[in-house]
Enzyme design. Structure first.
Site, PDB file in Angstrom:
ATOM      1  N   TYR A  66       0.666   4.691  12.505  1.00  0.00           N
ATOM      2  CA  TYR A  66      -0.388   4.147  11.630  1.00  0.00           C
ATOM      3  C   TYR A  66      -1.590   5.091  11.550  1.00  0.00           C
ATOM      4  O   TYR A  66      -2.125   5.333  10.467  1.00  0.00           O
ATOM      5  CB  TYR A  66      -0.826   2.760  12.125  1.00  0.00           C
ATOM      6  CG  TYR A  66      -1.534   1.954  11.064  1.00  0.00           C
ATOM      7  CD1 TYR A  66      -0.870   1.001  10.306  1.00  0.00           C
ATOM      8  CD2 TYR A  66      -2.886   2.163  10.800  1.00  0.00           C
ATOM      9  CE1 TYR A  66      -1.514   0.271   9.319  1.00  0.00           C
ATOM     10  CE2 TYR A  66      -3.547   1.441   9.809  1.00  0.00           C
ATOM     11  CZ  TYR A  66      -2.851   0.497   9.077  1.00  0.00           C
ATOM     12  OH  TYR A  66      -3.505  -0.214   8.098  1.00  0.00           O
ATOM     13  N   HIS A 123     -12.130   1.893  12.101  1.00  0.00           N
ATOM     14  CA  HIS A 123     -11.413   0.856  12.845  1.00  0.00           C
ATOM     15  C   HIS A 123     -10.559   1.453  13.959  1.00  0.00           C
ATOM     16  O   HIS A 123      -9.901   2.463  13.750  1.00  0.00           O
ATOM     17  CB  HIS A 123     -10.509   0.059  11.895  1.00  0.00           C
ATOM     18  CG  HIS A 123     -11.280  -0.835  10.968  1.00  0.00           C
ATOM     19  ND1 HIS A 123     -10.668  -1.715  10.111  1.00  0.00           N
ATOM     20  CD2 HIS A 123     -12.612  -1.007  10.786  1.00  0.00           C
ATOM     21  CE1 HIS A 123     -11.598  -2.369   9.430  1.00  0.00           C
ATOM     22  NE2 HIS A 123     -12.774  -1.948   9.808  1.00  0.00           N
ATOM     23  N   PRO A 136       3.525   0.024   0.212  1.00  0.00           N
ATOM     24  CA  PRO A 136       2.161   0.150   0.740  1.00  0.00           C
ATOM     25  C   PRO A 136       1.922  -0.408   2.141  1.00  0.00           C
ATOM     26  O   PRO A 136       0.844  -0.213   2.698  1.00  0.00           O
ATOM     27  CB  PRO A 136       1.329  -0.629  -0.292  1.00  0.00           C
ATOM     28  CG  PRO A 136       2.271  -1.595  -0.899  1.00  0.00           C
ATOM     29  CD  PRO A 136       3.610  -0.937  -0.893  1.00  0.00           C
ATOM     30  N   LYS A 165       0.202   4.425   3.590  1.00  0.00           N
ATOM     31  CA  LYS A 165       0.482   5.854   3.750  1.00  0.00           C
ATOM     32  C   LYS A 165       0.417   6.716   2.487  1.00  0.00           C
ATOM     33  O   LYS A 165       0.392   7.947   2.581  1.00  0.00           O
ATOM     34  CB  LYS A 165       1.904   6.037   4.348  1.00  0.00           C
ATOM     35  CG  LYS A 165       2.025   5.603   5.760  1.00  0.00           C
ATOM     36  CD  LYS A 165       1.290   6.553   6.682  1.00  0.00           C
ATOM     37  CE  LYS A 165       1.132   6.016   8.072  1.00  0.00           C
ATOM     38  NZ  LYS A 165      -0.138   6.295   8.679  1.00  0.00           N
ATOM     39  N   TYR A 172      -2.533  -8.106   9.402  1.00  0.00           N
ATOM     40  CA  TYR A 172      -1.223  -8.152   8.756  1.00  0.00           C
ATOM     41  C   TYR A 172      -0.574  -9.463   9.215  1.00  0.00           C
ATOM     42  O   TYR A 172      -0.313  -9.639  10.403  1.00  0.00           O
ATOM     43  CB  TYR A 172      -0.354  -6.962   9.189  1.00  0.00           C
ATOM     44  CG  TYR A 172      -0.779  -5.621   8.575  1.00  0.00           C
ATOM     45  CD1 TYR A 172      -1.855  -4.904   9.085  1.00  0.00           C
ATOM     46  CD2 TYR A 172      -0.070  -5.080   7.496  1.00  0.00           C
ATOM     47  CE1 TYR A 172      -2.222  -3.688   8.526  1.00  0.00           C
ATOM     48  CE2 TYR A 172      -0.429  -3.865   6.929  1.00  0.00           C
ATOM     49  CZ  TYR A 172      -1.511  -3.172   7.452  1.00  0.00           C
ATOM     50  OH  TYR A 172      -1.880  -1.966   6.900  1.00  0.00           O
TER      51      TYR A 172
HETATM   52  P1  FAD Z   1      -2.226   9.784  -8.212  1.00  0.00           P
HETATM   53  O1  FAD Z   1      -3.375   9.234  -7.478  1.00  0.00           O
HETATM   54  O2  FAD Z   1      -1.352   8.860  -8.970  1.00  0.00           O
HETATM   55  O3  FAD Z   1      -2.800  10.874  -9.212  1.00  0.00           O
HETATM   56  C1  FAD Z   1      -2.048  11.449 -10.245  1.00  0.00           C
HETATM   57  C2  FAD Z   1      -2.978  11.822 -11.381  1.00  0.00           C
HETATM   58  O4  FAD Z   1      -2.213  12.490 -12.376  1.00  0.00           O
HETATM   59  C3  FAD Z   1      -3.592  10.612 -12.046  1.00  0.00           C
HETATM   60  O5  FAD Z   1      -4.992  10.758 -12.092  1.00  0.00           O
HETATM   61  C4  FAD Z   1      -2.963  10.575 -13.422  1.00  0.00           C
HETATM   62  O6  FAD Z   1      -3.846  10.079 -14.412  1.00  0.00           O
HETATM   63  C5  FAD Z   1      -2.630  12.032 -13.645  1.00  0.00           C
HETATM   64  N1  FAD Z   1      -1.513  12.256 -14.591  1.00  0.00           N
HETATM   65  C6  FAD Z   1      -0.374  11.547 -14.721  1.00  0.00           C
HETATM   66  N2  FAD Z   1       0.393  12.052 -15.687  1.00  0.00           N
HETATM   67  C7  FAD Z   1      -0.262  13.126 -16.167  1.00  0.00           C
HETATM   68  C8  FAD Z   1       0.032  14.064 -17.187  1.00  0.00           C
HETATM   69  N3  FAD Z   1       1.163  13.984 -17.890  1.00  0.00           N
HETATM   70  N4  FAD Z   1      -0.870  15.035 -17.444  1.00  0.00           N
HETATM   71  C9  FAD Z   1      -2.035  15.120 -16.735  1.00  0.00           C
HETATM   72  N5  FAD Z   1      -2.354  14.246 -15.748  1.00  0.00           N
HETATM   73  C10 FAD Z   1      -1.481  13.274 -15.466  1.00  0.00           C
HETATM   74  N6  FAD Z   1      -1.196   3.181  -1.412  1.00  0.00           N
HETATM   75  C11 FAD Z   1      -1.567   2.559  -0.302  1.00  0.00           C
HETATM   76  O7  FAD Z   1      -1.405   3.132   0.771  1.00  0.00           O
HETATM   77  N7  FAD Z   1      -2.121   1.306  -0.349  1.00  0.00           N
HETATM   78  C12 FAD Z   1      -2.331   0.648  -1.539  1.00  0.00           C
HETATM   79  O8  FAD Z   1      -2.848  -0.457  -1.557  1.00  0.00           O
HETATM   80  C13 FAD Z   1      -1.952   1.276  -2.706  1.00  0.00           C
HETATM   81  N8  FAD Z   1      -2.116   0.662  -3.897  1.00  0.00           N
HETATM   82  C14 FAD Z   1      -1.685   1.288  -5.027  1.00  0.00           C
HETATM   83  C15 FAD Z   1      -1.822   0.635  -6.252  1.00  0.00           C
HETATM   84  C16 FAD Z   1      -1.342   1.229  -7.419  1.00  0.00           C
HETATM   85  C17 FAD Z   1      -1.478   0.494  -8.740  1.00  0.00           C
HETATM   86  C18 FAD Z   1      -0.722   2.513  -7.346  1.00  0.00           C
HETATM   87  C19 FAD Z   1      -0.183   3.180  -8.597  1.00  0.00           C
HETATM   88  C20 FAD Z   1      -0.637   3.164  -6.114  1.00  0.00           C
HETATM   89  C21 FAD Z   1      -1.104   2.562  -4.946  1.00  0.00           C
HETATM   90  N9  FAD Z   1      -0.991   3.190  -3.710  1.00  0.00           N
HETATM   91  C22 FAD Z   1      -1.373   2.567  -2.604  1.00  0.00           C
HETATM   92  C23 FAD Z   1      -0.468   4.519  -3.539  1.00  0.00           C
HETATM   93  C24 FAD Z   1      -1.562   5.577  -3.501  1.00  0.00           C
HETATM   94  O9  FAD Z   1      -2.657   5.158  -4.278  1.00  0.00           O
HETATM   95  C25 FAD Z   1      -0.937   6.874  -3.993  1.00  0.00           C
HETATM   96  O10 FAD Z   1       0.041   7.254  -3.044  1.00  0.00           O
HETATM   97  C26 FAD Z   1      -1.926   8.021  -4.215  1.00  0.00           C
HETATM   98  O11 FAD Z   1      -2.704   7.742  -5.356  1.00  0.00           O
HETATM   99  C27 FAD Z   1      -1.174   9.342  -4.413  1.00  0.00           C
HETATM  100  O12 FAD Z   1      -2.055  10.333  -4.860  1.00  0.00           O
HETATM  101  P2  FAD Z   1      -1.564  11.418  -5.911  1.00  0.00           P
HETATM  102  O13 FAD Z   1      -2.718  12.332  -6.080  1.00  0.00           O
HETATM  103  O14 FAD Z   1      -0.263  11.971  -5.511  1.00  0.00           O
HETATM  104  O15 FAD Z   1      -1.260  10.612  -7.253  1.00  0.00           O
HETATM  105  C1  DHB Z   2      -4.969  -1.548   2.162  1.00  0.00           C
HETATM  106  C2  DHB Z   2      -3.820  -1.241   1.511  1.00  0.00           C
HETATM  107  C3  DHB Z   2      -2.656  -1.125   2.214  1.00  0.00           C
HETATM  108  O1  DHB Z   2      -1.516  -0.814   1.593  1.00  0.00           O
HETATM  109  C4  DHB Z   2      -2.617  -1.338   3.581  1.00  0.00           C
HETATM  110  O2  DHB Z   2      -1.442  -1.262   4.243  1.00  0.00           O
HETATM  111  C5  DHB Z   2      -3.785  -1.652   4.236  1.00  0.00           C
HETATM  112  C6  DHB Z   2      -4.967  -1.755   3.519  1.00  0.00           C
HETATM  113  C7  DHB Z   2      -6.226  -1.662   1.385  1.00  0.00           C
HETATM  114  O3  DHB Z   2      -6.164  -1.556   0.166  1.00  0.00           O
HETATM  115  O4  DHB Z   2      -7.289  -1.835   1.984  1.00  0.00           O
END
Ligand code: FAD
Ligand code: DHB
Length: 395
Positions: free
Chosen positions: A387, A74, A295, A299, A203
């Site tokens: 963005y 996009h 969210p 980011k 948005y």
């Molecule tokens: P994570 O992806 O959370 O990975 C951490 C991993 O560590 C997981 O697989 C978990 O199972 C594992 N773990 C946890 N505790 C332990 C332990 N004690 N021992 C071993 N392993 C462990 N961001 C957006 O920008 N847009 C969105 O729409 C959006 N939706 C989201 C919805 C949800 C429900 C959540 C929770 C987050 C969302 N986010 C969103 C944020 C984005 O997904 C996260 O910022 C991203 O996943 C960060 O990556 P990470 O690898 O740091 O953590």
């Molecule tokens: C999506 C999630 C977001 O938080 C956002 O700002 C834009 C798109 C998505 O899940 O596609």
């Protein structure tokens, strides 16, 4: 049983997997310990927007083949308010940059496949993970796998285990200062078997609350609507969700929101959180274990990838020259970006959400800000460059 490795990684989310992949490419060994199963992490519905820098990194490091084929690229977004739609043209405002729509769990699948193909070690369903000896000669991680107690001895630990993980709480009290902000709203998100109703993300600011139109493929829409933090999903049958989305989006007369069977529903809370510093002795925090953003700026995943790029460079320097110069500055380098991304995510959130107080001054101020962002090139450019992703911090 005792295993040795150079970098022990806790968590197989985007941060842990990408770090392990980057380390492999530079000849550094790592083992990932993940609490959940492979099936679980490969199907967990989360973020969907990849910044230009994240896309480039995935492609440059050989894990972007499916993204290139299946990702939706996009060059802008739409802001909808006051009965009108305004486009922010990222490509034109940032000198050719854009974003890709590609689900987080697809990124996770691609990285897991790459690590396993290269004989990388990921221990899924690792239970009772505990960290020890963080400021000693060697760091140790104990865990249970299939009921057996095991020990991983490592030079360093990367805490990539998200906000609720075990890494951050393993740091002695008094080391970390937490900065936190809660928001009085959340997002009700759905995944629907419906053709996206627009080519780009929308948005929408509406007096009933914020709504976001996104997508996952030419057949699947991803839609969100602002709700209360304690919203009860059982009060939202499909019919009510579509009625509410129709109200919040259908401001433009010649526009139609496509509906279809709802495949998944969830409520996601919102918070801003930063842990400072992001390091204690041999433990380095990366991604959601160190910070959370609301969210609205899309980011969270991108910030996790930005952290591990810096961390991988620090480990590279250490294993090539013995110098900890870059590792010592890891936290300081990452936090400069983290705070800018916090600022942007907070700004997008306060620009677009309806405030619970229903304060008329606040509403007029938001509309003026939306008017400014969509009529001033300088303001639109500020949104666009944040963005698509700020440039990497120099170091
Ligand atoms: P994570 O992806 O959370 O990975 C951490 C991993 O560590 C997981 O697989 C978990 O199972 C594992 N773990 C946890 N505790 C332990 C332990 N004690 N021992 C071993 N392993 C462990 N961001 C957006 O920008 N847009 C969105 O729409 C959006 N939706 C989201 C919805 C949800 C429900 C959540 C929770 C987050 C969302 N986010 C969103 C944020 C984005 O997904 C996260 O910022 C991203 O996943 C960060 O990556 P990470 O690898 O740091 O953590
Ligand atoms: C999506 C999630 C977001 O938080 C956002 O700002 C834009 C798109 C998505 O899940 O596609």
């Amino acid at each position: 049983m005792k295993i040795r490795t150079q970098v022990g990684i806790i968590g197989a989310g985007p941060a842990g997997l990408m770090l392990s992949h980057l380390l492999y490419l530079q000849g550094v060994e790592s083992v990932i310990l993940e609490a959940a199963s492979r099936e679980h992490i490969e199907s967990r519905i989360r973020a969907g927007v990849l910044e230009q820098g994240t896309v480039d990194l995935l492609m440059e490091t050989g894990v972007g083949e499916r993204l290139r084929r299946e990702g939706m690229f996009h060059e802008g977004i739409e802001l909808r308010f006051g009965g009108q739609t305004h486009r922010i043209d990222f490509c034109e405002l940032t000198g050719g940059k854009g974003v890709a729509i590609y689900a987080q769990h697809e990124v996770v699948k691609d990285l897991v496949a790459a690590r396993l193909t290269a004989n990388g070690q990921i221990v899924f369903e690792a239970a009772n993970v505990q960290l020890r000896g963080l400021d000693g000669a060697r760091a140790e991680i104990s865990f249970e796998k299939d009921g057996l107690l095991q020990e991983l001895s490592c030079d360093f630990i990367a805490g990539c285990d998200g906000f609720h993980g075990v890494s951050r709480p393993s740091i002695p009290e008094g080391v970390i200062t937490s900065y936190e902000q809660a928001y009085p709203f959340a997002w009700l998100g759905i995944l629907a078997q419906a053709r996206p109703s627009s080519v780009e993300l929308i948005y929408a600011y509406h007096d009933r609350g914020f709504a976001l139109h996104s997508m996952r493929s030419p057949q699947i829409s991803r839609l969100y609507l602002q709700c209360a933090p304690d919203e009860d999903l059982s009060a939202w049958p499909d019919e009510r969700i579509w009625t509410e989305l129709q109200r919040r989006f259908t401001l433009a007369a010649d526009w139609n929101l496509n509906e279809g069977p709802i495949l998944q529903k969830s409520v996601t809370g919102m918070r801003s959180f930063v842990a400072e510093p992001m390091q204690f002795a041999k433990l380095f925090l990366a991604g959601d274990s160190a910070h959370i953003v609301p969210p609205t700026g899309a980011k969270g995943l991108n910030l996790a990838i930005a952290d591990v790029r810096v961390l991988a460079d620090g480990f590279k320097q250490f294993y090539e020259s013995g110098s900890t110069e870059l590792l010592n500055r890891y936290s300081e380098i990452c936090l400069r970006r983290v705070w800018k991304v916090q600022r942007f995510s907070w700004w997008m959130t306060s620009l677009l959400h309806r405030h619970v107080s229903n304060n008329p001054f606040e509403e007029r101020r938001q509309l003026a800000e939306l008017d400014y962002v969509t009529s001033s090139r300088a303001a639109a450019q500020t949104l666009a460059e944040n963005y698509v992703g700020l440039p990497r911090e120099p170091y």
